[in-house]
Scaffold this motif. Structure first.
Motif, short mmCIF file in Angstrom:
data_model
loop_
_atom_site.label_atom_id
_atom_site.label_comp_id
_atom_site.label_asym_id
_atom_site.label_seq_id
_atom_site.Cartn_x
_atom_site.Cartn_y
_atom_site.Cartn_z
N LEU A 47 0.85 -1.19 0.00
CA LEU A 47 0.00 0.00 0.00
C LEU A 47 0.89 1.24 0.00
O LEU A 47 1.72 1.41 0.88
N ARG A 48 0.71 2.11 -1.00
CA ARG A 48 1.54 3.30 -1.08
C ARG A 48 0.68 4.55 -1.18
O ARG A 48 -0.49 4.49 -1.55
N GLY A 49 1.27 5.69 -0.81
CA GLY A 49 0.62 6.97 -1.03
C GLY A 49 -0.31 7.42 0.07
O GLY A 49 -1.05 8.38 -0.12
N PHE A 50 -0.30 6.76 1.23
CA PHE A 50 -1.17 7.20 2.31
C PHE A 50 -0.41 8.18 3.20
O PHE A 50 0.83 8.19 3.24
N CYS A 51 -1.12 9.01 3.92
CA CYS A 51 -0.50 10.02 4.78
C CYS A 51 0.00 9.39 6.07
O CYS A 51 -0.77 8.71 6.77
N PRO A 52 1.28 9.58 6.41
CA PRO A 52 1.80 9.03 7.66
C PRO A 52 1.04 9.58 8.86
O PRO A 52 0.68 10.74 8.91
N GLY A 53 0.79 8.71 9.82
CA GLY A 53 0.11 9.13 11.03
C GLY A 53 -1.40 9.09 10.96
O GLY A 53 -2.08 9.24 11.98
N THR A 57 3.98 -1.43 3.52
CA THR A 57 3.44 -0.08 3.43
C THR A 57 4.51 0.90 2.97
O THR A 57 5.69 0.76 3.30
N LEU A 58 4.07 1.90 2.23
CA LEU A 58 4.96 2.94 1.73
C LEU A 58 4.24 4.29 1.82
O LEU A 58 3.50 4.67 0.91
N PRO A 59 4.42 5.00 2.93
CA PRO A 59 3.73 6.28 3.10
C PRO A 59 4.14 7.29 2.04
O PRO A 59 5.20 7.19 1.42
N LEU A 60 3.29 8.28 1.85
CA LEU A 60 3.54 9.33 0.89
C LEU A 60 4.79 10.12 1.28
O LEU A 60 4.96 10.51 2.42
N ASP A 61 5.66 10.35 0.30
CA ASP A 61 6.87 11.13 0.54
C ASP A 61 7.15 11.96 -0.70
O ASP A 61 7.06 11.47 -1.83
N GLN A 62 7.54 13.20 -0.51
CA GLN A 62 7.73 14.13 -1.62
C GLN A 62 8.85 13.67 -2.56
O GLN A 62 8.70 13.75 -3.80
N SER A 63 9.95 13.18 -2.02
CA SER A 63 11.07 12.75 -2.87
C SER A 63 10.68 11.55 -3.73
O SER A 63 10.99 11.50 -4.93
N ASP A 64 10.02 10.56 -3.12
CA ASP A 64 9.58 9.39 -3.87
C ASP A 64 8.64 9.78 -5.01
O ASP A 64 8.74 9.28 -6.14
N GLU A 65 7.71 10.67 -4.71
CA GLU A 65 6.74 11.10 -5.72
C GLU A 65 7.42 11.89 -6.84
O GLU A 65 7.05 11.76 -8.01
N MET A 97 10.82 4.01 1.53
CA MET A 97 11.01 3.33 0.25
C MET A 97 12.15 2.33 0.36
O MET A 97 12.03 1.19 -0.11
N GLU A 98 13.25 2.72 1.00
CA GLU A 98 14.37 1.78 1.18
C GLU A 98 13.93 0.57 2.00
O GLU A 98 14.32 -0.56 1.69
N LYS A 99 13.14 0.80 3.03
CA LYS A 99 12.66 -0.31 3.85
C LYS A 99 11.80 -1.26 3.02
O LYS A 99 11.94 -2.49 3.13
N ALA A 100 10.93 -0.71 2.17
CA ALA A 100 10.09 -1.55 1.31
C ALA A 100 10.95 -2.36 0.33
O ALA A 100 10.68 -3.55 0.10
#
Length: 235
Positions: A127-133, A156-164, A185-188
């Protein structure tokens, strides 16, 4: 026998690319087959001629639209297949492992749950793109696990500006490095590579670090199928 890893769902091209380049940096022979309708991953690879059906980038061979009957015979340890948003059932059946990437859009969640149920194939779900917290990620995970028994692994892969920024830029220009990937992203990527059989965590982390900076393993693997074609041509 190669491991054939299929990526499908929403926003999968960057994950498939990063995993392939990182795996190559662990010394494995790797190719990527872009079987998607839009060839978005293949188009993101720097090459002087976009008409080529096979290009090599960072010691990984990228192939456009290879028949699935040939995937087992390509001559690599790992074949990563970019299946796109709507993969054929036959493609999923051929894959050793499948990674379903989903976002938080309700229509996509409902659609891909149905795909999993119809294929009855255990998959890794990312699951990617969700807001952390927020509670969105937790609620979606609970719903998938409650309604679908084919979730083999949940990432899970929370939303991050650099990844996007990297994901979007791939759609407009070739990508040469991705140094500013998020820690999530590295963890995923670590979890994916470990699930695919790269068991040494130090080796995995080193491979990801090298790939981020555009480096490659010193080992160069040639396509066995190309060698066979060359020999047949001489005959």
């Amino acid at each position: 026998m190669p491991k054939i890893i299929g990526f499908f769902g929403t926003f999968t091209a960057d994950l498939c690319l990063y995993t392939a380049l990182a795996m190559q940096n662990t010394g494995r022979s790797v190719c990527v087959v872009d079987q998607s309708d839009d060839s978005a991953l293949y188009e993101s690879i720097p090459t002087p001629d976009k008409n080529l059906e096979t290009v090599t980038y960072h010691n990984v061979d990228f192939i456009r639209r290879e028949p699935c009957a040939n995937w087992q015979d390509l001559g690599y340890e790992y074949v990563f297949v970019q299946l796109g948003a709507m993969p054929q059932e036959l493609y999923l059946a051929v894959c050793t492992d499948c990674v379903l990437v989903i976002d938080c859009e309700r229509v996509n969640l409902d659609f891909y749950r149905c795909v999993m149920m119809q294929n009855e194939k255990a998959m890794t779900v990312l699951l990617r793109g969700f807001c952390p917290g927020g509670i969105c990620g937790r609620k979606i995970k609970e719903q998938f696990e409650r309604e679908n028994c084919f979730v083999e692994r949940w990432l899970t892969l929370p939303l991050d500006q650099s990844d996007e920024a990297y994901r979007i830029s791939m759609q407009y220009e070739p990508i040469n490095n991705f140094r500013k990937l998020s820690a999530d992203m590295e963890k995923a990527l670590i979890q994916l590579m470990h699930s695919f059989g790269a068991s040494n965590y130090a080796e995995i982390i080193s491979g990801i670090k090298a790939a981020k900076h555009g480096r490659v393993s010193g080992m160069r693997h040639f396509r066995l199928r190309n060698a066979r074609v060359a020999l047949e041509g001489k005959g």
